[in-house]
Design a protein around this motif. Structure first.
Motif, PDB file in Angstrom:
ATOM      1  N   HIS A   5       0.828  -1.194   0.000  1.00 34.52           N
ATOM      2  CA  HIS A   5       0.000   0.000   0.000  1.00 34.52           C
ATOM      3  C   HIS A   5       0.870   1.256   0.000  1.00 34.52           C
ATOM      4  O   HIS A   5       0.618   2.205  -0.762  1.00 34.52           O
ATOM      5  CB  HIS A   5      -0.928  -0.018   1.222  1.00 34.52           C
ATOM      6  CG  HIS A   5      -1.883   1.120   1.272  1.00 34.52           C
ATOM      7  ND1 HIS A   5      -1.621   2.272   1.963  1.00 34.52           N
ATOM      8  CD2 HIS A   5      -3.101   1.279   0.704  1.00 34.52           C
ATOM      9  CE1 HIS A   5      -2.643   3.099   1.833  1.00 34.52           C
ATOM     10  NE2 HIS A   5      -3.559   2.520   1.079  1.00 34.52           N
ATOM     11  N   GLY A   9       1.314   3.769  -3.092  1.00 31.87           N
ATOM     12  CA  GLY A   9       0.990   5.172  -2.818  1.00 31.87           C
ATOM     13  C   GLY A   9       2.088   6.106  -3.299  1.00 31.87           C
ATOM     14  O   GLY A   9       1.808   7.158  -3.885  1.00 31.87           O
ATOM     15  N   ASN A  12       2.012   6.160  -7.024  1.00 28.46           N
ATOM     16  CA  ASN A  12       0.890   7.006  -7.441  1.00 28.46           C
ATOM     17  C   ASN A  12       1.248   8.477  -7.396  1.00 28.46           C
ATOM     18  O   ASN A  12       0.883   9.238  -8.294  1.00 28.46           O
ATOM     19  CB  ASN A  12      -0.313   6.763  -6.529  1.00 28.46           C
ATOM     20  CG  ASN A  12      -1.434   6.079  -7.235  1.00 28.46           C
ATOM     21  OD1 ASN A  12      -1.236   5.448  -8.266  1.00 28.46           O
ATOM     22  ND2 ASN A  12      -2.617   6.204  -6.697  1.00 28.46           N
ATOM     23  N   GLY A  65      -4.825   5.070 -11.460  1.00 32.13           N
ATOM     24  CA  GLY A  65      -4.454   4.406 -10.214  1.00 32.13           C
ATOM     25  C   GLY A  65      -4.997   5.139  -8.999  1.00 32.13           C
ATOM     26  O   GLY A  65      -5.509   4.525  -8.060  1.00 32.13           O
ATOM     27  N   THR A  68      -8.705   4.574  -8.649  1.00 30.94           N
ATOM     28  CA  THR A  68      -8.966   3.236  -8.128  1.00 30.94           C
ATOM     29  C   THR A  68      -8.667   3.169  -6.643  1.00 30.94           C
ATOM     30  O   THR A  68      -9.449   2.607  -5.866  1.00 30.94           O
ATOM     31  CB  THR A  68      -8.132   2.193  -8.902  1.00 30.94           C
ATOM     32  OG1 THR A  68      -8.401   2.336 -10.289  1.00 30.94           O
ATOM     33  CG2 THR A  68      -8.477   0.786  -8.458  1.00 30.94           C
ATOM     34  N   ARG A  69      -7.551   3.738  -6.215  1.00 27.22           N
ATOM     35  CA  ARG A  69      -7.189   3.733  -4.788  1.00 27.22           C
ATOM     36  C   ARG A  69      -8.264   4.395  -3.942  1.00 27.22           C
ATOM     37  O   ARG A  69      -8.598   3.926  -2.862  1.00 27.22           O
ATOM     38  CB  ARG A  69      -5.861   4.445  -4.571  1.00 27.22           C
ATOM     39  CG  ARG A  69      -5.435   4.416  -3.098  1.00 27.22           C
ATOM     40  CD  ARG A  69      -4.219   5.241  -2.857  1.00 27.22           C
ATOM     41  NE  ARG A  69      -4.643   6.634  -2.702  1.00 27.22           N
ATOM     42  CZ  ARG A  69      -3.814   7.620  -2.447  1.00 27.22           C
ATOM     43  NH1 ARG A  69      -2.516   7.409  -2.386  1.00 27.22           N
ATOM     44  NH2 ARG A  69      -4.253   8.842  -2.300  1.00 27.22           N
ATOM     45  N   GLU A  70      -8.819   5.469  -4.423  1.00 28.53           N
ATOM     46  CA  GLU A  70      -9.849   6.205  -3.688  1.00 28.53           C
ATOM     47  C   GLU A  70     -11.238   5.607  -3.891  1.00 28.53           C
ATOM     48  O   GLU A  70     -12.215   6.165  -3.407  1.00 28.53           O
ATOM     49  CB  GLU A  70      -9.852   7.677  -4.120  1.00 28.53           C
ATOM     50  CG  GLU A  70      -8.549   8.387  -3.841  1.00 28.53           C
ATOM     51  CD  GLU A  70      -8.226   8.445  -2.361  1.00 28.53           C
ATOM     52  OE1 GLU A  70      -9.149   8.632  -1.542  1.00 28.53           O
ATOM     53  OE2 GLU A  70      -7.042   8.280  -2.019  1.00 28.53           O
ATOM     54  N   ARG A  71     -11.303   4.494  -4.606  1.00 28.66           N
ATOM     55  CA  ARG A  71     -12.570   3.829  -4.934  1.00 28.66           C
ATOM     56  C   ARG A  71     -13.527   4.815  -5.595  1.00 28.66           C
ATOM     57  O   ARG A  71     -14.698   4.891  -5.263  1.00 28.66           O
ATOM     58  CB  ARG A  71     -13.187   3.182  -3.704  1.00 28.66           C
ATOM     59  CG  ARG A  71     -12.312   2.068  -3.128  1.00 28.66           C
ATOM     60  CD  ARG A  71     -12.955   1.432  -1.922  1.00 28.66           C
ATOM     61  NE  ARG A  71     -12.080   0.456  -1.308  1.00 28.66           N
ATOM     62  CZ  ARG A  71     -12.188  -0.858  -1.469  1.00 28.66           C
ATOM     63  NH1 ARG A  71     -13.116  -1.356  -2.237  1.00 28.66           N
ATOM     64  NH2 ARG A  71     -11.353  -1.672  -0.844  1.00 28.66           N
ATOM     65  N   THR A 146      -1.057   0.843 -13.033  1.00 28.00           N
ATOM     66  CA  THR A 146      -1.282   1.306 -11.659  1.00 28.00           C
ATOM     67  C   THR A 146      -2.713   1.008 -11.234  1.00 28.00           C
ATOM     68  O   THR A 146      -2.955   0.628 -10.084  1.00 28.00           O
ATOM     69  CB  THR A 146      -0.976   2.807 -11.495  1.00 28.00           C
ATOM     70  OG1 THR A 146      -1.800   3.571 -12.361  1.00 28.00           O
ATOM     71  CG2 THR A 146       0.486   3.105 -11.751  1.00 28.00           C
ATOM     72  N   TRP A 150      -3.753  -1.439  -7.999  1.00 26.45           N
ATOM     73  CA  TRP A 150      -4.665  -1.023  -6.928  1.00 26.45           C
ATOM     74  C   TRP A 150      -5.876  -1.928  -6.839  1.00 26.45           C
ATOM     75  O   TRP A 150      -6.330  -2.263  -5.738  1.00 26.45           O
ATOM     76  CB  TRP A 150      -5.086   0.433  -7.103  1.00 26.45           C
ATOM     77  CG  TRP A 150      -4.069   1.363  -6.557  1.00 26.45           C
ATOM     78  CD1 TRP A 150      -3.241   2.181  -7.259  1.00 26.45           C
ATOM     79  CD2 TRP A 150      -3.732   1.554  -5.179  1.00 26.45           C
ATOM     80  NE1 TRP A 150      -2.424   2.873  -6.400  1.00 26.45           N
ATOM     81  CE2 TRP A 150      -2.707   2.509  -5.122  1.00 26.45           C
ATOM     82  CE3 TRP A 150      -4.200   1.008  -3.985  1.00 26.45           C
ATOM     83  CZ2 TRP A 150      -2.136   2.929  -3.931  1.00 26.45           C
ATOM     84  CZ3 TRP A 150      -3.641   1.425  -2.790  1.00 26.45           C
ATOM     85  CH2 TRP A 150      -2.619   2.373  -2.771  1.00 26.45           C
ATOM     86  N   LEU A 154      -6.713  -3.826  -3.336  1.00 28.20           N
ATOM     87  CA  LEU A 154      -8.001  -3.574  -2.691  1.00 28.20           C
ATOM     88  C   LEU A 154      -8.875  -4.823  -2.677  1.00 28.20           C
ATOM     89  O   LEU A 154      -9.634  -5.047  -1.719  1.00 28.20           O
ATOM     90  CB  LEU A 154      -8.724  -2.418  -3.370  1.00 28.20           C
ATOM     91  CG  LEU A 154      -8.044  -1.056  -3.242  1.00 28.20           C
ATOM     92  CD1 LEU A 154      -8.768  -0.008  -4.066  1.00 28.20           C
ATOM     93  CD2 LEU A 154      -7.933  -0.628  -1.795  1.00 28.20           C
TER      94      LEU A 154
END
Length: 172
Positions: A5, A9, A12, A65, A68-71, A146, A150, A154
């Protein structure tokens, strides 16, 4: 999982910095082009080509990316909002697995196209000659990679939460 993660990050942030640089350069070049065109009747050469082939591609694909990380992808919870958090996580894991597969396919096919265009030295013909644009082709698989990474991370966290009720990663 926390190591991955943190590493993703940091990656990203580098990719987002490149996208922000592309946005700043695009604003600068387009503004300069407009000023030069209307004040001096001399537009900045290759502005259209730079915007279309480099800047816009970077702005569209490099942030995937982070989204996606932040949904931040579009989701509809009309039928699932009454489910328990663990059941929702199980469905999110299934959707994430589909995301991994689809993003992986995007990486595979766009990477193959980028490799092909690199080998043949893709160029665009302009009034000033030829402009090599094959380097911009690599921005698409980079952004999709990316996003795929993610989705995978996730999805593993959602599976863990669905099974145990505990998350290993921060949840937005």
């Amino acid at each position: 999982m926390l190591f991955a993660h943190r590493w993703l990050g940091r990656l990203n942030m580098l990719v987002i910095a490149l996208a922000l640089l592309a946005a700043a350069l695009m604003m600068l070049q387009v503004s300069l082009d407009v000023i030069c065109k209307y004040l001096f009747n001399r537009p900045v050469p290759l502005t259209l080509e730079a915007v279309a082939s480099f800047y816009m591609v970077a702005l569209i694909f490099l942030p995937l990316g982070l989204v996606t990380r932040e949904r931040g992808h579009i989701g509809v919870d009309l039928f699932t909002r009454r489910l328990s958090a663990r059941a929702q996580a199980g469905l999110d894991a299934f959707a994430g697995l589909l995301g991994v597969v689809l993003a992986g396919l995007l990486v595979w096919f766009t990477g193959g196209e980028a490799l092909h265009q690199t080998r043949i030295g893709e160029t665009w013909e302009t009034a000033l000659g030829y402009v090599e644009i094959w380097p911009a082709r690599w921005l698409v698989p980079a952004g999709c990679l990316t996003m795929c990474a993610w989705f995978a991370l996730l999805t593993l966290d959602d599976l863990r939460f669905a099974a145990t009720g505990r998350r290993a990663l921060p949840h937005p």
